[in-house]
Write a protein that holds these residues in place. Structure first.
Motif, PDB file in Angstrom:
ATOM      1  N   LYS A  35      28.471 -17.574 -28.678  1.00 37.08           N
ATOM      2  CA  LYS A  35      28.000 -16.380 -29.388  1.00 37.08           C
ATOM      3  C   LYS A  35      29.016 -15.873 -30.409  1.00 37.08           C
ATOM      4  O   LYS A  35      28.696 -15.028 -31.221  1.00 37.08           O
ATOM      5  CB  LYS A  35      27.656 -15.278 -28.393  1.00 37.08           C
ATOM      6  N   GLU A  38      28.739 -19.513 -33.219  1.00 41.76           N
ATOM      7  CA  GLU A  38      27.662 -20.500 -33.082  1.00 41.76           C
ATOM      8  C   GLU A  38      28.097 -21.921 -33.435  1.00 41.76           C
ATOM      9  O   GLU A  38      27.288 -22.748 -33.852  1.00 41.76           O
ATOM     10  CB  GLU A  38      26.434 -20.086 -33.895  1.00 41.76           C
ATOM     11  N   SER A  58      24.745 -27.032 -29.776  1.00 39.27           N
ATOM     12  CA  SER A  58      23.408 -26.533 -30.106  1.00 39.27           C
ATOM     13  C   SER A  58      22.345 -27.622 -30.213  1.00 39.27           C
ATOM     14  O   SER A  58      21.581 -27.670 -31.150  1.00 39.27           O
ATOM     15  CB  SER A  58      23.442 -25.714 -31.402  1.00 39.27           C
TER      16      SER A  58
END
Length: 106
Positions: A35, A38, A58
């Motif tokens: 967070k 990213e 991700s």
């Protein structure tokens, strides 16, 4: 109160059943990122800790795993990156509150 909850649950279930019946395809899985900025965290936690990170890709981990695996193995075995310098993705940026931002990602 119980009757209202049951009615709401039945209504939601009916709505979901209608939506799900129209879905033609899909994908599910973990979307792993930090967070803070990213981006992935790659490297040693703190110098001398011997705790190494290679996480937060991700969903692109399968694409990044060969070069990251090589870089982490170099860092562990040689104490430095020699093929690809991934120090910009190090945990120090989190400790120093300096996010690694990408110019072409919005």
């Amino acid at each position: 109160c119980v009757c209202v909850c049951v009615c709401v649950c039945v209504c939601v279930c009916d709505c979901m059943r209608n939506i799900v019946s129209r879905v033609q395809g899909g994908w599910h899985g973990f979307y792993d990122f930090n967070k803070f900025d990213e981006n992935a965290i790659i490297g040693e936690y703190q110098e001398g800790s011997r705790l190494y990170f290679a996480a937060g890709f991700s969903g692109h981990g399968i694409q990044h795993c060969p070069p990251v695996g090589r870089a982490i193995s170099e860092l562990i075995l040689d104490g430095r990156y020699s093929t690809v310098d991934l120090s910009s993705f190090g945990y120090n940026r989190v400790l120093q509150n300096v996010p690694f931002t990408e110019a072409v990602c919005y």
